[in-house]
Design a protein around this motif. Structure first.
Motif, short mmCIF file in Angstrom:
data_model
loop_
_atom_site.label_atom_id
_atom_site.label_comp_id
_atom_site.label_asym_id
_atom_site.label_seq_id
_atom_site.Cartn_x
_atom_site.Cartn_y
_atom_site.Cartn_z
N GLY A 1 0.79 -1.23 0.01
CA GLY A 1 0.06 0.14 -0.20
C GLY A 1 0.78 1.27 -0.22
N ARG A 2 1.97 1.11 0.84
CA ARG A 2 2.70 2.29 0.86
C ARG A 2 3.52 2.76 -0.64
N ASN A 3 3.86 1.73 -1.00
CA ASN A 3 4.60 1.76 -2.56
C ASN A 3 3.45 2.19 -3.58
N LYS A 4 2.48 1.64 -3.51
CA LYS A 4 1.24 2.14 -4.36
C LYS A 4 0.97 3.56 -4.34
N ALA A 5 0.96 4.07 -3.08
CA ALA A 5 0.79 5.50 -2.88
C ALA A 5 1.88 6.42 -3.14
N PHE A 6 3.00 5.87 -3.06
CA PHE A 6 4.11 6.63 -3.44
C PHE A 6 4.42 6.73 -4.60
N SER A 7 3.99 5.62 -5.60
CA SER A 7 4.03 5.57 -7.02
C SER A 7 3.30 6.44 -7.64
N THR A 8 2.40 7.18 -7.06
CA THR A 8 1.38 8.15 -7.81
C THR A 8 2.02 9.33 -7.83
N CYS A 9 3.19 9.76 -6.71
CA CYS A 9 3.86 11.18 -6.64
C CYS A 9 5.05 10.95 -7.51
N THR A 10 5.81 9.86 -8.03
CA THR A 10 6.82 9.74 -8.42
C THR A 10 7.16 10.89 -9.87
N SER A 11 6.29 10.56 -10.56
CA SER A 11 6.37 11.34 -11.85
C SER A 11 6.23 12.88 -11.49
N HIS A 12 5.46 13.22 -10.60
CA HIS A 12 5.38 14.57 -10.29
C HIS A 12 6.30 15.11 -9.68
N LEU A 13 7.18 14.47 -8.85
CA LEU A 13 8.23 14.86 -8.11
C LEU A 13 9.43 15.01 -8.97
N SER A 14 9.43 13.92 -10.11
CA SER A 14 10.48 14.18 -11.12
C SER A 14 10.32 15.47 -11.92
N VAL A 15 9.00 15.93 -12.10
CA VAL A 15 8.87 16.92 -12.89
C VAL A 15 9.25 18.23 -11.87
N VAL A 16 9.03 18.19 -10.79
CA VAL A 16 8.99 19.20 -9.66
C VAL A 16 10.82 19.58 -9.73
N PHE A 17 11.66 18.50 -9.63
CA PHE A 17 13.03 18.28 -9.42
C PHE A 17 13.38 19.13 -10.93
N TYR B 1 5.68 11.38 -17.67
CA TYR B 1 4.39 11.31 -17.54
C TYR B 1 3.76 9.99 -17.96
N SER B 2 4.43 9.48 -18.95
CA SER B 2 3.85 8.40 -19.98
C SER B 2 4.41 7.09 -19.52
N LEU B 3 5.85 7.25 -19.64
CA LEU B 3 6.51 5.98 -19.18
C LEU B 3 6.36 5.30 -18.04
N ARG B 4 6.09 5.95 -16.96
CA ARG B 4 5.93 5.29 -15.81
C ARG B 4 4.31 5.27 -15.25
N ASN B 5 3.67 5.57 -16.28
CA ASN B 5 2.08 5.55 -16.04
C ASN B 5 1.35 4.57 -16.86
N ARG B 6 0.75 3.53 -16.22
CA ARG B 6 0.20 2.45 -17.25
C ARG B 6 -1.16 3.00 -17.66
N GLU B 7 -1.70 3.75 -16.82
CA GLU B 7 -3.06 4.49 -17.36
C GLU B 7 -2.90 5.24 -18.85
N MET B 8 -1.71 6.24 -18.64
CA MET B 8 -1.37 6.96 -19.70
C MET B 8 -1.07 6.14 -21.03
N LYS B 9 -0.12 5.26 -20.66
CA LYS B 9 0.52 4.38 -21.71
C LYS B 9 -0.75 3.75 -22.62
N GLN B 10 -1.71 3.31 -21.74
CA GLN B 10 -2.97 2.49 -22.35
C GLN B 10 -3.83 3.29 -23.06
N ALA B 11 -4.00 4.39 -22.59
CA ALA B 11 -4.79 5.58 -23.37
C ALA B 11 -4.07 6.27 -24.57
N MET B 12 -2.72 6.29 -24.54
CA MET B 12 -2.03 6.35 -25.89
C MET B 12 -2.23 5.52 -26.82
#
Length: 313
Positions: free
Chosen positions: A233-249, A290-301
């Motif tokens: 559950g912790r990993n799933k919660a944190f994984s939703t923030c990794t893309s945003h954190l990468s863009v912020v940095f 936002y696309s390479l690490r996001n399963r929903e986005m890749k499927q939508a594309m």
């Protein structure tokens, strides 16, 4: 309204890029490829979010707006670079230069606001999942975007209107590849104290407030994640923030590099490199993040591409 100035100057010269014939074609091809990747990648994200009903959520709504901002920032700068390289003409009109300054500040500020809004969105999704859909209603999402546009527009207009009060003498050469606020202030032969004060204090306060909001949101996010008992559950919660954190940095890291290089260094080469990393590179990389690490986005594309291919004759 016609743009006028105190000294009657009609144009500036962007001398930050070399026009050496040996590497001119390489630089032109490099910028053209970066611009194409930026436009195509971000436009694909916008279409995917619009096309796929599964992505009609606050998080993807903000991602689509971020992609739109990236397209606008790149379009404000890169086409003019390509024209100047192709024609070997370094000039840019006075009105065009001030417009470029204004739009860069507006869209750059808008991106900063969006990143803070997206951090708040992630905090609500992780810290208050049961009330998330109630709090982050469509009307609130639209309101947050409109408020971000208003704040960033006021910031851009403030600096641009202050530039109209400056007088410019004989030196019209901007040591940059686009009209950057600090570089234009340095060219003025009139008193620039107020402009310099505003460029550093207002920009620092503007960015600092939203960066503080991002930091506060992630402190709350980490606190909420630590309360989750299961490791999965912790990993799933944190994984939703990794893309945003990468863009912020990426965004704030390069922005800090631009700020420090212009404040403590007179090296035009360093300023150009840091500005390129801030203005050009993040906008190109954001779609991949936002696309390479996001399963929903890749499927939508994939669904979007398949639908386009199947509908074509």
């Amino acid at each position: 309204m016609e743009v006028s100035n105190q000294s009657g100057i009609s144009e500036f010269f962007l001398i930050g890029l070399t026009y050496d014939p040996d590497i001119e074609s390489f630089i032109f091809s490099l910028y053209l490829c970066m611009y194409f990747v930026t436009i195509f990648g971000n436009f694909l994200i916008i279409l995917a979010v619009s096309y796929d009903s599964h992505l009609h959520t606050p998080m993807y709504f903000f991602i689509a707006n971020l992609s739109f901002t990236d397209i606008c920032i790149s379009t404000t700068i890169i086409p003019k670079i390509l024209v100047n390289i192709q024609t070997q003409d370094e000039s840019i009109s006075y009105g065009g230069c001030l417009s470029q300054v204004c739009f860069v500040l507006i869209f750059g500020g808008f991106e900063s606001c969006l990143l803070a809004v997206m951090a708040y969105d992630r905090y609500l999704a992780i810290g208050h999942p049961l009330r998330y859909t109630v709090i982050m209603s469509p009307s609130l999402c639209v309101l947050l975007v409109l408020l971000s546009v208003l704040i960033s527009t006021m910031n851009g207009l403030l600096h641009s209107l202050m530039l109209l009060k400056l007088s410019f003498c004989t030196n019209h050469n901007i040591l940059h590849f686009f009209c950057e606020l600090v570089q234009i202030i340095k060219l003025a032969c009139s008193d620039t104290f107020l402009n310099t004060l505003l460029s550093y204090t207002v920009t620092s306060a503007f960015s600092g407030v939203f960066l503080a909001g991002i930091i506060f949101s992630y402190i709350q996010i980490v606190s909420s994640i630590l309360k989750i008992t299961s490791v999965q559950g912790r990993n799933k919660a944190f994984s939703t923030c990794t893309s945003h954190l990468s863009v912020v940095f990426l965004f704030y890291g390069t922005a800090f590099g631009v700020y420090m290089s212009s404040a403590v260094s007179d090296s035009s080469v360093k300023n150009i490199i840091f500005s390129m990393m801030y203005i050009v590179v993040p906008q190109m990389l954001n779609p991949f993040i936002y696309s390479l690490r996001n399963r929903e986005m890749k499927q939508a594309m994939r669904n979007l591409i398949y639908s386009v291919v199947l509908s074509s004759p």
